[in-house]
Write a protein that holds these residues in place. Structure first.
Motif, PDB file in Angstrom:
ATOM      1  N   LEU A  94       0.796  -1.233   0.000  1.00 27.84           N
ATOM      2  CA  LEU A  94       0.000   0.000   0.000  1.00 27.84           C
ATOM      3  C   LEU A  94       0.823   1.274   0.000  1.00 27.84           C
ATOM      4  N   SER A  95       2.048   1.232   0.483  1.00 30.06           N
ATOM      5  CA  SER A  95       2.890   2.425   0.505  1.00 30.06           C
ATOM      6  C   SER A  95       3.150   2.982  -0.903  1.00 30.06           C
ATOM      7  N   PRO A  96       3.490   2.148  -1.883  1.00 29.46           N
ATOM      8  CA  PRO A  96       3.662   2.679  -3.243  1.00 29.46           C
ATOM      9  C   PRO A  96       2.366   3.265  -3.815  1.00 29.46           C
ATOM     10  N   LEU A  97       1.235   2.678  -3.466  1.00 34.99           N
ATOM     11  CA  LEU A  97      -0.055   3.216  -3.919  1.00 34.99           C
ATOM     12  C   LEU A  97      -0.311   4.584  -3.296  1.00 34.99           C
ATOM     13  N   TYR A  98      -0.012   4.731  -2.006  1.00 31.78           N
ATOM     14  CA  TYR A  98      -0.161   6.015  -1.324  1.00 31.78           C
ATOM     15  C   TYR A  98       0.718   7.082  -1.990  1.00 31.78           C
ATOM     16  N   ASP A  99       1.968   6.734  -2.272  1.00 37.94           N
ATOM     17  CA  ASP A  99       2.883   7.679  -2.925  1.00 37.94           C
ATOM     18  C   ASP A  99       2.358   8.096  -4.299  1.00 37.94           C
ATOM     19  N   LEU A 100       1.814   7.148  -5.039  1.00 32.91           N
ATOM     20  CA  LEU A 100       1.250   7.442  -6.357  1.00 32.91           C
ATOM     21  C   LEU A 100       0.036   8.361  -6.251  1.00 32.91           C
ATOM     22  N   LEU A 101      -0.838   8.113  -5.279  1.00 32.56           N
ATOM     23  CA  LEU A 101      -2.013   8.970  -5.087  1.00 32.56           C
ATOM     24  C   LEU A 101      -1.600  10.387  -4.697  1.00 32.56           C
ATOM     25  N   LEU A 102      -0.620  10.506  -3.812  1.00 32.92           N
ATOM     26  CA  LEU A 102      -0.136  11.825  -3.401  1.00 32.92           C
ATOM     27  C   LEU A 102       0.496  12.562  -4.579  1.00 32.92           C
ATOM     28  N   LYS A 103       1.241  11.849  -5.401  1.00 35.80           N
ATOM     29  CA  LYS A 103       1.851  12.443  -6.599  1.00 35.80           C
ATOM     30  C   LYS A 103       0.776  12.942  -7.557  1.00 35.80           C
ATOM     31  N   GLU A 104      -0.282  12.152  -7.727  1.00 37.24           N
ATOM     32  CA  GLU A 104      -1.393  12.545  -8.601  1.00 37.24           C
ATOM     33  C   GLU A 104      -2.133  13.750  -8.031  1.00 37.24           C
ATOM     34  N   LEU A 105      -2.287  13.807  -6.715  1.00 35.08           N
ATOM     35  CA  LEU A 105      -2.925  14.961  -6.076  1.00 35.08           C
ATOM     36  C   LEU A 105      -2.148  16.247  -6.349  1.00 35.08           C
ATOM     37  N   LYS A 106      -0.825  16.171  -6.304  1.00 37.05           N
ATOM     38  CA  LYS A 106       0.013  17.359  -6.474  1.00 37.05           C
ATOM     39  C   LYS A 106      -0.009  17.896  -7.897  1.00 37.05           C
ATOM     40  N   ARG A 107      -0.547  17.141  -8.839  1.00 40.09           N
ATOM     41  CA  ARG A 107      -0.683  17.623 -10.221  1.00 40.09           C
ATOM     42  C   ARG A 107      -1.920  18.496 -10.410  1.00 40.09           C
ATOM     43  N   GLN A 108      -2.812  18.490  -9.441  1.00 40.84           N
ATOM     44  CA  GLN A 108      -4.049  19.254  -9.558  1.00 40.84           C
ATOM     45  C   GLN A 108      -3.818  20.714  -9.192  1.00 40.84           C
ATOM     46  N   ARG A 109      -4.732  21.570  -9.618  1.00 46.54           N
ATOM     47  CA  ARG A 109      -4.578  23.015  -9.367  1.00 46.54           C
ATOM     48  C   ARG A 109      -5.056  23.425  -7.979  1.00 46.54           C
ATOM     49  N   PHE A 110      -6.093  22.757  -7.456  1.00 47.02           N
ATOM     50  CA  PHE A 110      -6.688  23.133  -6.170  1.00 47.02           C
ATOM     51  C   PHE A 110      -6.727  21.925  -5.248  1.00 47.02           C
ATOM     52  N   LEU A 111      -6.399  22.154  -3.974  1.00 48.79           N
ATOM     53  CA  LEU A 111      -6.459  21.093  -2.977  1.00 48.79           C
ATOM     54  C   LEU A 111      -7.145  21.607  -1.715  1.00 48.79           C
ATOM     55  N   HIS A 112      -7.815  20.710  -1.030  1.00 47.88           N
ATOM     56  CA  HIS A 112      -8.330  20.974   0.315  1.00 47.88           C
ATOM     57  C   HIS A 112      -7.390  20.279   1.295  1.00 47.88           C
ATOM     58  N   VAL A 113      -7.018  20.971   2.372  1.00 54.58           N
ATOM     59  CA  VAL A 113      -6.157  20.393   3.403  1.00 54.58           C
ATOM     60  C   VAL A 113      -6.816  20.649   4.748  1.00 54.58           C
ATOM     61  N   ASP A 114      -6.890  19.622   5.563  1.00 57.78           N
ATOM     62  CA  ASP A 114      -7.477  19.787   6.893  1.00 57.78           C
ATOM     63  C   ASP A 114      -6.875  18.759   7.835  1.00 57.78           C
ATOM     64  N   GLU A 115      -7.099  18.969   9.132  1.00 54.00           N
ATOM     65  CA  GLU A 115      -6.610  18.045  10.132  1.00 54.00           C
ATOM     66  C   GLU A 115      -7.663  17.929  11.211  1.00 54.00           C
ATOM     67  N   THR A 116      -7.606  16.836  11.921  1.00 53.92           N
ATOM     68  CA  THR A 116      -8.523  16.644  13.037  1.00 53.92           C
ATOM     69  C   THR A 116      -7.779  15.966  14.176  1.00 53.92           C
ATOM     70  N   PRO A 117      -8.043  16.376  15.418  1.00 54.76           N
ATOM     71  CA  PRO A 117      -7.376  15.734  16.547  1.00 54.76           C
ATOM     72  C   PRO A 117      -7.924  14.322  16.743  1.00 54.76           C
ATOM     73  N   TYR A 118      -7.056  13.437  17.219  1.00 46.58           N
ATOM     74  CA  TYR A 118      -7.438  12.048  17.389  1.00 46.58           C
ATOM     75  C   TYR A 118      -6.626  11.457  18.522  1.00 46.58           C
ATOM     76  N   ASN A 119      -7.268  10.777  19.433  1.00 45.54           N
ATOM     77  CA  ASN A 119      -6.556  10.134  20.544  1.00 45.54           C
ATOM     78  C   ASN A 119      -6.040   8.777  20.098  1.00 45.54           C
TER      79      ASN A 119
END
Length: 184
Positions: A94-119
């Motif tokens: 799954l790590s190579p798939l994650y890297d590929l998805l992140l690379k594909e995301l960075k080719r787009q013009r607009f991104l949403h970024v958010d975070e949420t706290p988690y215990n």
């Protein structure tokens, strides 16, 4: 009807020409076999590992509770064994798939970024954070990539968004300003 477990045994035929010399390994032929997710595992089948992943990450059933559930079904998987399988599959498949998805995301013009706290139990901090980077709804490829960090440092955003040259929508403006600079 309750779930059923089936054991499928795969046998691999190996052939060698009896007329060839015993030192010549090039004359050995093997029949094809289904590829295993986990090397040298007799019980870590793709369907069992997918079930463990779903139970842990979709239904929030920790490995110690799954251990008891599997024992009731007649398969004594230990929590250590299940955890090792999850880590192996995440790192190797799954790590190579994650890297590929992140690379594909960075080719787009607009991104949403958010975070949420988690215990989490493993962290000494009261809250850790899950971050998400997603494409916007009008993009051709809708992708989401998640990350986990111990704090709200902009280092996580820098790591996720390195090499990205588009626009970011987020609620944490100070992190993005420090990431891109005040003039952007």
């Amino acid at each position: 009807m309750p779930a059923k477990l089936r054991l499928l045994k795969h046998h691999q035929a190996v052939y060698k020409c009896p007329k060839c010399s015993s030192d010549d390994r090039s004359k050995i032929s093997k029949a094809s076999m289904p590829r295993s997710l986990i090397s040298h595992s007799k019980t870590g089948s793709p369907s069992i590992i997918a079930h463990i992943f779903a139970m842990k990450y979709v239904y929030k059933v920790p490995c110690y509770r799954q251990e008891a559930m599997w024992k009731l079904k007649g398969l004594p998987f230990t929590r250590q064994q299940m955890s090792k399988w999850l880590i192996d599959v995440l790192n190797n498949q799954l790590s190579p798939l994650y890297d590929l998805l992140l690379k594909e995301l960075k080719r787009q013009r607009f991104l949403h970024v958010d975070e949420t706290p988690y215990n989490t139990l493993a962290s000494k901090k009261a809250n850790t954070y899950y971050g998400v980077v997603t494409s916007v709804k009008f993009e051709e490829k809708n992708i989401a990539a998640f990350t986990h960090s111990d704090g709200r440092s902009s280092e996580t955003a820098k790591k996720l968004l390195s090499d990205f040259n588009g626009y970011v929508q987020t609620t944490a403006m100070q992190d993005i300003i420090s990431l891109t600079g005040p003039d952007t």
